[in-house]
Structures are given as C-alpha cells and as structure tokens.
Scaffold this motif. Structure first.
Motif, PDB file in Angstrom:
ATOM      1  N   ASN A  27       1.996   0.789  -2.287  1.00  0.00           N
ATOM      2  CA  ASN A  27       0.591   0.405  -2.208  1.00  0.00           C
ATOM      3  C   ASN A  27       0.029   0.037  -3.576  1.00  0.00           C
ATOM      4  O   ASN A  27      -0.714  -0.937  -3.704  1.00  0.00           O
ATOM      5  CB  ASN A  27      -0.234   1.511  -1.554  1.00  0.00           C
ATOM      6  N   THR A  28       0.363   0.808  -4.599  1.00  0.00           N
ATOM      7  CA  THR A  28      -0.101   0.493  -5.950  1.00  0.00           C
ATOM      8  C   THR A  28       0.408  -0.881  -6.377  1.00  0.00           C
ATOM      9  O   THR A  28      -0.345  -1.684  -6.933  1.00  0.00           O
ATOM     10  CB  THR A  28       0.374   1.579  -6.947  1.00  0.00           C
ATOM     11  N   GLU A  31      -1.352  -3.675  -4.053  1.00  0.00           N
ATOM     12  CA  GLU A  31      -2.789  -3.764  -4.285  1.00  0.00           C
ATOM     13  C   GLU A  31      -3.096  -4.450  -5.605  1.00  0.00           C
ATOM     14  O   GLU A  31      -4.131  -5.113  -5.745  1.00  0.00           O
ATOM     15  CB  GLU A  31      -3.430  -2.377  -4.238  1.00  0.00           C
ATOM     16  N   THR A  35      -5.859  -7.356  -5.573  1.00  0.00           N
ATOM     17  CA  THR A  35      -7.010  -6.836  -6.345  1.00  0.00           C
ATOM     18  C   THR A  35      -8.306  -6.758  -5.545  1.00  0.00           C
ATOM     19  O   THR A  35      -9.384  -6.922  -6.093  1.00  0.00           O
ATOM     20  CB  THR A  35      -7.248  -7.655  -7.641  1.00  0.00           C
ATOM     21  N   PRO A  38      -7.368  -1.550  -0.753  1.00  0.00           N
ATOM     22  CA  PRO A  38      -6.144  -1.211  -0.037  1.00  0.00           C
ATOM     23  C   PRO A  38      -5.880  -2.002   1.243  1.00  0.00           C
ATOM     24  O   PRO A  38      -4.734  -2.136   1.661  1.00  0.00           O
ATOM     25  CB  PRO A  38      -6.303   0.276   0.269  1.00  0.00           C
ATOM     26  N   PRO A  41      -4.023  -6.381   0.985  1.00  0.00           N
ATOM     27  CA  PRO A  41      -2.622  -6.793   1.124  1.00  0.00           C
ATOM     28  C   PRO A  41      -2.159  -6.816   2.581  1.00  0.00           C
ATOM     29  O   PRO A  41      -1.482  -7.758   3.005  1.00  0.00           O
ATOM     30  CB  PRO A  41      -1.851  -5.741   0.315  1.00  0.00           C
TER      31      PRO A  41
END
Length: 191
Positions: A27-28, A31, A35, A38, A41
């Motif tokens: 997820n990091t 994402e 930008t 959550p 994407p």
C-alpha cells in the motif's frame, strides 16, 4: 495442547503478521504513485482491469466506499487528470473512464504492486512458491465464499470492498480460468 492446534495457531498468527507487513509495504508503494490517498490506487487499477466506463455506484461497490466518498475520490482523480466523467448512454448516469495518463498510472501501480509482492517471495524456491500458490488459491476460495455469504446477509449495511480491486488479472490467469476468486464467484452464482 495438541501439536495440531499449536501449529494451526502458529500458522494463523504468522499469517496475520505477514499479511499486515506485506499489505503495508504494498500500500505504501502504490499510494506513493497515485498520491491521492489509499483508495485511489485501487480505483485506478479496478478501472484499468475491469471497470473502465463504469458508474460511480459501481466503483463505490468495488472500493467499499460510500457513494459520497467515491464522488470525492473521483473529483480528486479528475482534478489530477487521471479520469474523466462522461455521460452514460441512457443520459441519466455518469461513467468514469481512465485518461491516457490514468491508464499509465494504473500500469505503474500494477508494476509497483508486483515488485513489492515479489520481494516477499524472494527467499522461496520454485517448489515452495508452487506450494504456496496452491495453498493461497485454496485460502482465497474459502475467503471469497465467506465474503459472498456476508454480502448476502440482511444485516450487512456497510459496503464491503471487492477482493480483486487491486489485482492484476493477467497474473492470476483470470482469462484462462485460473483465478480462484472468479471461479468461486462463478460457482456460487450457479448454485
């Protein structure tokens, strides 16, 4: 305590820990590309893979967001030039379609997702990966059937996101009939 129960508890515990780490890393990574929070994407990938030209209501269902939350997300995606709103054929609804920039961004998200997930598999042999894939297919089938049952429960008033909202359909072999989620849904719908 029996060995079987202990092994099952251990497996469940490490699965939980691994799931969180893998999901957090993935997820990091994805994402950072969109930008926009959550859900962005997943929205872009869902549109890229199966929902391009879908309605806000359909996107809301896939993401497990409220309608108003999905409208705000679409507003942010439009402002960033990733999607456009177009009138539906019946003139009453609005469809959301990926722009070229949105399509490229979704492809980058899928590539980043794959790289993030592949790193978690890097220490495994080919045989271990094959065995893990078979076990994961079984687990996904079970989770999918439980999810179908939960969705049909009359007390379920909170939208549940789709399992495949961030999936690479080519990687799972959906078009060849190898996707455990699609197969479980298809089988369930025939029942």
């Amino acid at each position: 305590m029996s060995r079987t129960k202990s092994s099952r508890q251990h497996a469940a515990n490490v699965l939980g820990a691994l799931s969180l780490v893998v999901a957090d890393r993935m997820n990091t990574a994805v994402e950072a590309i969109a930008t926009l929070g959550p859900s962005a994407p997943a929205a872009l990938v869902a549109m890229h893979e199966f929902l391009d030209g879908g309605s806000v209501t359909q996107l809301s269902s896939v993401l497990g967001l409220t309608h108003s939350g999905t409208v705000r997300l679409v507003d942010r995606l439009v402002a960033k030039g990733l999607v456009d709103r177009v009138g539906a054929q019946d003139g009453r609804a609005v469809c959301v379609v990926l722009t070229q920039r949105g399509r490229r961004t979704a492809a980058r998200i899928l590539q980043t997702r794959e790289k993030s997930l592949a790193s978690a598999l890097s220490a495994l042999s080919t045989d271990e990966i094959d065995n893990l894939a078979a076990a994961l297919d079984t687990m996904l089938t079970t989770v999918t059937l439980a999810s179908i049952e939960e969705r049909s429960a009359p007390t379920n008033d909170r939208p549940q996101p789709w399992l495949c909202r961030l999936c690479d359909f080519a990687a799972c072999g959906r078009s060849e009939g190898n996707c455990p989620v699609n197969n479980a849904v298809t089988t369930s719908n025939r029942s």
